[in-house]
Design an enzyme around this catalytic site. Structure first.
Site, short mmCIF file in Angstrom:
data_model
loop_
_atom_site.label_atom_id
_atom_site.label_comp_id
_atom_site.label_asym_id
_atom_site.label_seq_id
_atom_site.Cartn_x
_atom_site.Cartn_y
_atom_site.Cartn_z
N LYS A 33 -5.84 15.86 31.34
CA LYS A 33 -6.63 14.82 32.01
C LYS A 33 -6.66 15.20 33.48
O LYS A 33 -5.83 14.77 34.29
CB LYS A 33 -6.01 13.45 31.76
N ARG B 16 1.49 11.39 28.45
CA ARG B 16 0.30 12.25 28.53
C ARG B 16 0.17 12.86 29.93
O ARG B 16 -0.22 14.01 30.07
CB ARG B 16 -0.96 11.43 28.18
N GLU C 177 -16.70 14.39 22.55
CA GLU C 177 -16.35 13.09 23.13
C GLU C 177 -17.33 12.73 24.23
O GLU C 177 -18.18 13.53 24.61
CB GLU C 177 -14.92 13.13 23.67
N TYR D 119 -4.58 13.06 36.34
CA TYR D 119 -4.54 11.61 36.54
C TYR D 119 -4.45 10.87 35.21
O TYR D 119 -4.60 11.46 34.14
CB TYR D 119 -5.76 11.14 37.34
N1 PDD Z 1 -11.03 8.08 30.64
N2 PDD Z 1 -12.07 11.22 26.79
C1 PDD Z 1 -12.20 11.41 28.12
C2 PDD Z 1 -12.88 12.64 28.62
C3 PDD Z 1 -11.69 10.45 29.02
O1 PDD Z 1 -11.80 10.65 30.34
C4 PDD Z 1 -11.06 9.28 28.51
C5 PDD Z 1 -10.47 8.24 29.40
C6 PDD Z 1 -10.97 9.13 27.11
C7 PDD Z 1 -10.28 7.93 26.48
O2 PDD Z 1 -8.90 7.94 26.72
P1 PDD Z 1 -8.04 6.59 26.78
O3 PDD Z 1 -8.32 5.84 25.54
O4 PDD Z 1 -6.64 7.08 26.86
O5 PDD Z 1 -8.48 5.82 28.01
C8 PDD Z 1 -11.47 10.12 26.29
C9 PDD Z 1 -10.48 7.13 31.57
C10 PDD Z 1 -10.67 5.73 31.16
C11 PDD Z 1 -10.98 7.43 32.96
O6 PDD Z 1 -11.41 8.55 33.19
O7 PDD Z 1 -10.89 6.58 33.83
#
Ligand code: PDD
Length: 277
Positions: free
Chosen positions: A149, A50, A182, A31
């Site tokens: 993701k 991505r 993270e 996703y």
């Molecule tokens: N999550 N690390 C993880 C494990 C994440 O799930 C996310 C984003 C990020 C930050 O990525 P970005 O800047 O591209 O949003 C880092 C999204 C917001 C979610 O799970 O809804």
């Protein structure tokens, strides 16, 4: 609210997928979460790129072009009359008999959910949030690579449960080597002696789109940046700290495991003005 499922629109009530969907049975899917401001989706091309990388890493042929996905996202925003929105697109492996063989699923299920964008309370940005270091470690890249993701989110959910138990906004996970990786849904940045640092991609993290935008913007603003391997004791001794993602943007941190941090630091003050549109 209309939900997109495989090129058709359904009301929220009727937006359903089969219990034989391998996304449901096994978390077999991927996703992206995006955000639109004034009708423009922030960094949509990077998100879709991505998504394709995640798909490739789980051997999923998503059968739509990047342009088709982009058009579907904008069409969904239009149908729902949304300009400032939260957008979640997902592809599951699809519906198939029980079993791990991906060939059991003939067609991926493509879903787009949109909603009005809800900003976190202003006090969170003003006063900062509490974060903790979780006991749960981030998946090792050689087991389930955090670069994917994935809909398989239990690693992050276990760490989130820890955050809730300790009354914190976010949990930060270490990698198996003990370095900071993270958050459950965010990347982390720290500032020490005027240098902006964030765990390097080699620490086994998702390369956040927001993380990349902040690194690029900070360089342009002549802020010194470093992608590094960061230990817990360094994290406890930072001058400033914030977490980032698509929904929260830049969220200042006021304490890590109960140790207080200045939320009005010089670097945060400059970066927080960045626009996400
Ligand atoms: N999550 N690390 C993880 C494990 C994440 O799930 C996310 C984003 C990020 C930050 O990525 P970005 O800047 O591209 O949003 C880092 C999204 C917001 C979610 O799970 O809804």
């Amino acid at each position: 609210m209309k939900i997109f499922i495989n090129n058709r629109y359904y009301s929220k009530r009727n937006a359903k997928v089969s219990i034989f969907d391998h996304g449901y049975l096994y978390g077999d899917g991927i996703y992206e979460t995006m955000r639109s401001n004034n009708g423009v989706v922030f960094k949509i091309d990077e998100h879709i790129t991505r998504l394709f990388r995640s798909a490739k890493m789980i051997y999923l042929d998503i059968r739509y072009s990047k342009q088709e996905i982009k058009s579907a996202v904008y069409r969904t925003l239009k149908i729902n009359k949304l300009k400032n929105a939260y957008i979640r697109i997902s592809f599951s492996r699809g519906i198939g008999e029980i079993g791990l063989d991906t060939a059991l699923c003939k067609k991926p299920v493509f879903v787009i959910i949109t909603n009005k964008f809800r900003q976190y309370p202003k006090e969170y940005y003003k006063n900062g949030v509490k974060i903790i270091i979780a006991e749960t470690r981030r998946n090792h890249p050689k087991s389930l690579n955090p670069k994917i993701k994935s809909n398989n989110f239990l690693n992050n959910i276990l760490a989130k449960i820890e955050a809730k138990k300790r009354n914190a906004f976010e949990s930060i996970m270490l990698n198996l080597d003990g370095f900071i990786a993270e958050g459950t849904v965010s990347n982390i940045f720290i500032v020490k002696n005027g240098i902006l640092m964030t765990p390097s991609l080699k620490c086994g993290i998702l390369g956040g789109i927001t993380r990349k935008y902040i690194l690029e913007s900070a360089k342009k603003m002549k802020i010194k940046v470093k992608e590094a391997k960061i230990r817990i004791n360094e994290l406890y001794a930072v001058d400033e700290c914030f977490i980032t993602n698509t929904s929260i943007g830049i969220m200042p941190v006021r304490s890590i495991d109960g140790r207080r941090i200045n939320v009005k630091g010089e670097v945060i003050k400059r970066l927080i003005k960045l626009k996400f549109n």
